[in-house]
Design a protein around this motif. Structure first.
Motif, PDB file in Angstrom:
ATOM      1  N   ALA A   1       0.841  -1.200   0.000  1.00  0.00           N
ATOM      2  CA  ALA A   1       0.000   0.000   0.000  1.00  0.00           C
ATOM      3  C   ALA A   1       0.877   1.250   0.000  1.00  0.00           C
ATOM      4  O   ALA A   1       0.598   2.211  -0.747  1.00  0.00           O
ATOM      5  CB  ALA A   1      -0.920  -0.004   1.215  1.00  0.00           C
ATOM      6  N   ALA A   2       1.928   1.250   0.790  1.00  0.00           N
ATOM      7  CA  ALA A   2       2.818   2.404   0.813  1.00  0.00           C
ATOM      8  C   ALA A   2       3.492   2.615  -0.537  1.00  0.00           C
ATOM      9  O   ALA A   2       3.613   3.747  -1.020  1.00  0.00           O
ATOM     10  CB  ALA A   2       3.871   2.212   1.911  1.00  0.00           C
ATOM     11  N   ALA A   3       3.913   1.518  -1.158  1.00  0.00           N
ATOM     12  CA  ALA A   3       4.538   1.636  -2.475  1.00  0.00           C
ATOM     13  C   ALA A   3       3.533   2.130  -3.515  1.00  0.00           C
ATOM     14  O   ALA A   3       3.877   2.953  -4.376  1.00  0.00           O
ATOM     15  CB  ALA A   3       5.098   0.278  -2.905  1.00  0.00           C
ATOM     16  N   TYR A   4       2.299   1.681  -3.422  1.00  0.00           N
ATOM     17  CA  TYR A   4       1.252   2.104  -4.368  1.00  0.00           C
ATOM     18  C   TYR A   4       0.970   3.591  -4.241  1.00  0.00           C
ATOM     19  O   TYR A   4       0.931   4.327  -5.227  1.00  0.00           O
ATOM     20  CB  TYR A   4      -0.026   1.289  -4.117  1.00  0.00           C
ATOM     21  N   PHE A   5       0.814   4.079  -3.008  1.00  0.00           N
ATOM     22  CA  PHE A   5       0.513   5.475  -2.809  1.00  0.00           C
ATOM     23  C   PHE A   5       1.717   6.365  -3.101  1.00  0.00           C
ATOM     24  O   PHE A   5       1.570   7.489  -3.561  1.00  0.00           O
ATOM     25  CB  PHE A   5      -0.009   5.735  -1.387  1.00  0.00           C
ATOM     26  N   ALA A   6       2.909   5.854  -2.857  1.00  0.00           N
ATOM     27  CA  ALA A   6       4.113   6.622  -3.185  1.00  0.00           C
ATOM     28  C   ALA A   6       4.255   6.773  -4.691  1.00  0.00           C
ATOM     29  O   ALA A   6       4.692   7.814  -5.187  1.00  0.00           O
ATOM     30  CB  ALA A   6       5.352   5.940  -2.595  1.00  0.00           C
ATOM     31  N   ARG A   7       3.873   5.753  -5.431  1.00  0.00           N
ATOM     32  CA  ARG A   7       3.963   5.784  -6.877  1.00  0.00           C
ATOM     33  C   ARG A   7       2.934   6.760  -7.460  1.00  0.00           C
ATOM     34  O   ARG A   7       3.222   7.489  -8.410  1.00  0.00           O
ATOM     35  CB  ARG A   7       3.700   4.369  -7.440  1.00  0.00           C
TER      36      ARG A   7
END
Length: 96
Positions: free
Chosen positions: A87-93
């Motif tokens: 989730a963190a990687a998705y929102f960071a992207r």
């Protein structure tokens, strides 16, 4: 050849035959038609923990139950951690 199964009571009586009555492991092995190595393992298991020796099929010692519970908890926590990482990687992207 099918593996023979012995009840907890049989194992305890076999151990008592050796430890309390003084019958040798070799003689008990011949009398009970159980391999001497198996009898030695029973004696050792009983001497380590008489109360929880020979728990039977499907019945675990309390320590093993705790280990299994902790393994399940670790697996659950790892899954939760992985979800948060994704989730963190998705929102960071998306913010770029």
């Amino acid at each position: 050849m099918e593996k023979r199964k012995f009840s907890r009571e049989f194992k305890i009586e076999a151990v008592r035959l050796i430890t309390e009555r003084g019958v040798s492991v070799a003689q008990a092995s011949r009398d009970l038609d159980v391999h001497a190595t198996v009898l030695r393992k029973w004696v050792k298991a009983f001497s380590v923990d008489p109360k929880d020796a020979f728990p039977g099929k499907g019945q675990m010692k309390p320590e093993q139950l705790e280990i299994d519970r902790l393994r399940k908890e670790v697996a659950k926590l790892k899954a939760e951690r992985d979800i948060f990482k994704k989730a963190a990687a998705y929102f960071a992207r998306d913010s770029i």
